[in-house]
Design a protein around this motif. Structure first.
Motif, mmCIF file in Angstrom:
data_model
loop_
_atom_site.group_PDB
_atom_site.id
_atom_site.type_symbol
_atom_site.label_atom_id
_atom_site.label_comp_id
_atom_site.label_asym_id
_atom_site.label_seq_id
_atom_site.Cartn_x
_atom_site.Cartn_y
_atom_site.Cartn_z
ATOM 1 N N PRO A 1 -10.573 -3.799 5.085
ATOM 2 C CA PRO A 1 -9.462 -4.394 6.728
ATOM 3 C C PRO A 1 -9.440 -2.908 6.558
ATOM 4 O O PRO A 1 -8.666 -2.956 5.771
ATOM 5 C CB PRO A 1 -9.621 -5.565 6.053
ATOM 6 C CG PRO A 1 -9.270 -5.109 4.648
ATOM 7 C CD PRO A 1 -9.909 -4.645 3.570
ATOM 8 N N PRO A 2 -8.679 -3.539 8.450
ATOM 9 C CA PRO A 2 -7.570 -2.336 8.847
ATOM 10 C C PRO A 2 -6.431 -3.048 7.685
ATOM 11 O O PRO A 2 -5.855 -4.028 7.570
ATOM 12 C CB PRO A 2 -7.577 -2.913 10.324
ATOM 13 C CG PRO A 2 -7.713 -3.933 9.692
ATOM 14 C CD PRO A 2 -9.249 -3.853 9.210
ATOM 15 N N ARG A 3 -5.864 -1.521 7.098
ATOM 16 C CA ARG A 3 -4.001 -1.745 6.252
ATOM 17 C C ARG A 3 -3.666 -1.328 7.514
ATOM 18 O O ARG A 3 -3.202 0.352 7.634
ATOM 19 C CB ARG A 3 -4.857 -1.713 4.958
ATOM 20 C CG ARG A 3 -6.103 -2.144 4.416
ATOM 21 C CD ARG A 3 -5.566 -1.989 3.314
ATOM 22 N NE ARG A 3 -4.143 -2.004 2.617
ATOM 23 C CZ ARG A 3 -4.649 -1.580 0.903
ATOM 24 N NH1 ARG A 3 -5.163 -1.176 -0.104
ATOM 25 N NH2 ARG A 3 -3.628 -1.715 0.279
ATOM 26 N N TYR A 4 -1.987 -1.541 7.471
ATOM 27 C CA TYR A 4 -0.933 -0.667 8.967
ATOM 28 C C TYR A 4 0.181 -0.756 7.809
ATOM 29 O O TYR A 4 1.374 -0.208 7.916
ATOM 30 C CB TYR A 4 -0.295 -1.464 9.200
ATOM 31 C CG TYR A 4 -2.459 -2.129 10.374
ATOM 32 C CD1 TYR A 4 -1.672 -1.287 11.530
ATOM 33 C CD2 TYR A 4 -2.803 -2.990 10.576
ATOM 34 C CE1 TYR A 4 -2.709 -1.178 12.508
ATOM 35 C CE2 TYR A 4 -3.434 -2.860 11.468
ATOM 36 C CZ TYR A 4 -3.606 -2.706 12.204
ATOM 37 O OH TYR A 4 -4.669 -2.345 13.194
ATOM 38 N N TYR B 1 -6.273 2.363 9.497
ATOM 39 C CA TYR B 1 -6.673 0.777 10.258
ATOM 40 C C TYR B 1 -8.012 1.377 11.772
ATOM 41 O O TYR B 1 -8.798 0.231 11.486
ATOM 42 C CB TYR B 1 -5.416 0.033 11.136
ATOM 43 C CG TYR B 1 -5.007 1.504 12.006
ATOM 44 C CD1 TYR B 1 -5.180 1.835 13.075
ATOM 45 C CD2 TYR B 1 -3.804 1.735 11.560
ATOM 46 C CE1 TYR B 1 -4.927 2.902 14.579
ATOM 47 C CE2 TYR B 1 -2.909 2.758 12.556
ATOM 48 C CZ TYR B 1 -3.351 3.073 13.561
ATOM 49 O OH TYR B 1 -3.036 4.390 14.923
ATOM 50 N N ASP B 2 -8.437 2.881 11.584
ATOM 51 C CA ASP B 2 -9.431 2.361 12.546
ATOM 52 C C ASP B 2 -10.628 3.439 11.612
ATOM 53 O O ASP B 2 -10.875 4.690 12.375
ATOM 54 C CB ASP B 2 -8.875 3.388 13.478
ATOM 55 C CG ASP B 2 -10.554 3.963 14.873
ATOM 56 O OD1 ASP B 2 -10.748 3.167 14.051
ATOM 57 O OD2 ASP B 2 -9.989 3.998 15.659
ATOM 58 N N ALA C 1 -0.726 4.070 6.894
ATOM 59 C CA ALA C 1 -2.175 3.426 6.978
ATOM 60 C C ALA C 1 -3.181 3.623 7.991
ATOM 61 O O ALA C 1 -3.152 4.894 7.754
ATOM 62 C CB ALA C 1 -1.421 2.894 8.624
ATOM 63 N N ASP D 1 -4.583 7.023 9.008
ATOM 64 C CA ASP D 1 -4.369 7.032 10.618
ATOM 65 C C ASP D 1 -2.616 7.534 10.825
ATOM 66 O O ASP D 1 -2.311 8.511 11.634
ATOM 67 C CB ASP D 1 -4.131 6.020 11.220
ATOM 68 C CG ASP D 1 -6.010 4.903 11.160
ATOM 69 O OD1 ASP D 1 -6.633 6.535 12.664
ATOM 70 O OD2 ASP D 1 -6.482 4.221 10.844
ATOM 71 N N ASP E 1 1.397 -6.329 6.826
ATOM 72 C CA ASP E 1 0.685 -5.827 6.967
ATOM 73 C C ASP E 1 0.187 -6.151 8.197
ATOM 74 O O ASP E 1 -0.805 -6.827 8.195
ATOM 75 C CB ASP E 1 0.175 -5.541 6.132
ATOM 76 C CG ASP E 1 -1.082 -4.251 4.783
ATOM 77 O OD1 ASP E 1 -1.474 -3.610 6.696
ATOM 78 O OD2 ASP E 1 -1.845 -4.361 5.151
ATOM 79 N N ASP E 2 0.529 -5.588 9.286
ATOM 80 C CA ASP E 2 0.413 -5.943 11.196
ATOM 81 C C ASP E 2 0.406 -4.526 11.906
ATOM 82 O O ASP E 2 1.139 -4.004 11.083
ATOM 83 C CB ASP E 2 0.825 -7.656 11.205
ATOM 84 C CG ASP E 2 1.816 -7.267 11.433
ATOM 85 O OD1 ASP E 2 2.655 -6.822 12.200
ATOM 86 O OD2 ASP E 2 2.695 -7.900 10.809
ATOM 87 N N PRO E 3 -0.538 -4.763 13.278
ATOM 88 C CA PRO E 3 -0.090 -4.365 13.847
ATOM 89 C C PRO E 3 1.266 -3.183 14.549
ATOM 90 O O PRO E 3 1.397 -2.087 15.075
ATOM 91 C CB PRO E 3 -1.464 -4.542 15.127
ATOM 92 C CG PRO E 3 -2.777 -4.827 14.598
ATOM 93 C CD PRO E 3 -1.609 -5.653 13.273
#
Length: 223
Positions: free
Chosen positions: A31-34, A8-9, A6, A103, A212-214
């Protein structure tokens, strides 16, 4: 191994690299990716040419040198124990090293009812800098592989290998294309202190790349 991670930050990643290596990086428009999977573009820091400035951009996660033909493999990982002498990796180890920020990453623990994913990260939530190698591919795109080492600390509770995460003092020498002596590298570059690692179980939704979301990094209760 490292087959999923991941990132994301993005502001913290850029700030961390700027503090360690200095100014000069354009803002990352990613974009952020989880749930980052192999066979996709990944964010990386590298020197596109030996005399070129350090770049913070995108590499294809899949390593296949230009000279490799036919059914040559396209590994996503490379064991650090053999990259300096492997025909496939030694040229990149000498001059084409890179860093992949993350992250955290995922590993799967085998349980009686199947494999349970865990998210592994720094306990202070600072970015991890994963050692990688890159190469020019036949399709014209730069591709990369993430180095792995025997698992240490909390990571060893989940899997027998882990990505090679470097400490801050090792980032500049690892990226230096002029530093080619493997013995000097071995004594200059060090992995992150394993006391900084932690992990927790997460939903098996992460098994599917489309999720792919938090929520896929949130802790869950097991058992």
């Amino acid at each position: 191994m490292c087959g999923r991670f991941a990132l994301y930050d993005i502001p913290r990643v850029r700030r961390s690299l700027r503090l360690i290596l200095g100014e000069g990086f354009e803002p990352l428009a990613v974009p952020p990716r989880y749930n980052v999977c192999p066979g996709y573009w990944v964010t990386a820091a590298w020197h596109p040419e030996e005399d070129a400035p350090l770049a913070l951009g995108q590499l294809w996660w899949g390593f296949r040198p230009q000279w490799a033909t036919g059914k040559a493999p396209e590994p996503i990982n490379a064991k650090c124990e053999g990259v300096a002498t492997s025909r496939y990796f030694r040229s990149s180890f000498a001059r084409h090293r890179c860093l992949i920020p993350a992250d955290g990453w995922y590993e799967w623990l085998t349980l009686p009812d199947g494999k349970q994913p865990h998210f592994l990260c720094r306990n202070d939530r600072e970015p991890l800098w994963l050692a990688g190698l890159w190469t020019h591919r036949a399709d014209g795109n730069p591709g990369c592989a993430i180095l792995t080492e025997p698992a240490r600390g909390a990571a060893a509770e989940i899997h027998d290998r882990m990505p090679l995460a470097l400490d801050d003092a090792s980032l500049e020498p690892w990226l230096d294309p002029q530093l080619t002596n493997r013995e000097v590298l071995r004594h200059t570059v060090h992995h992150l202190d394993d006391s900084l690692l932690t992990h927790w179980p997460v939903s098996r939704r992460v098994n599917h790349p489309g999720n792919d979301d938090p929520s896929v990094i949130e802790p869950i209760s097991v058992g």
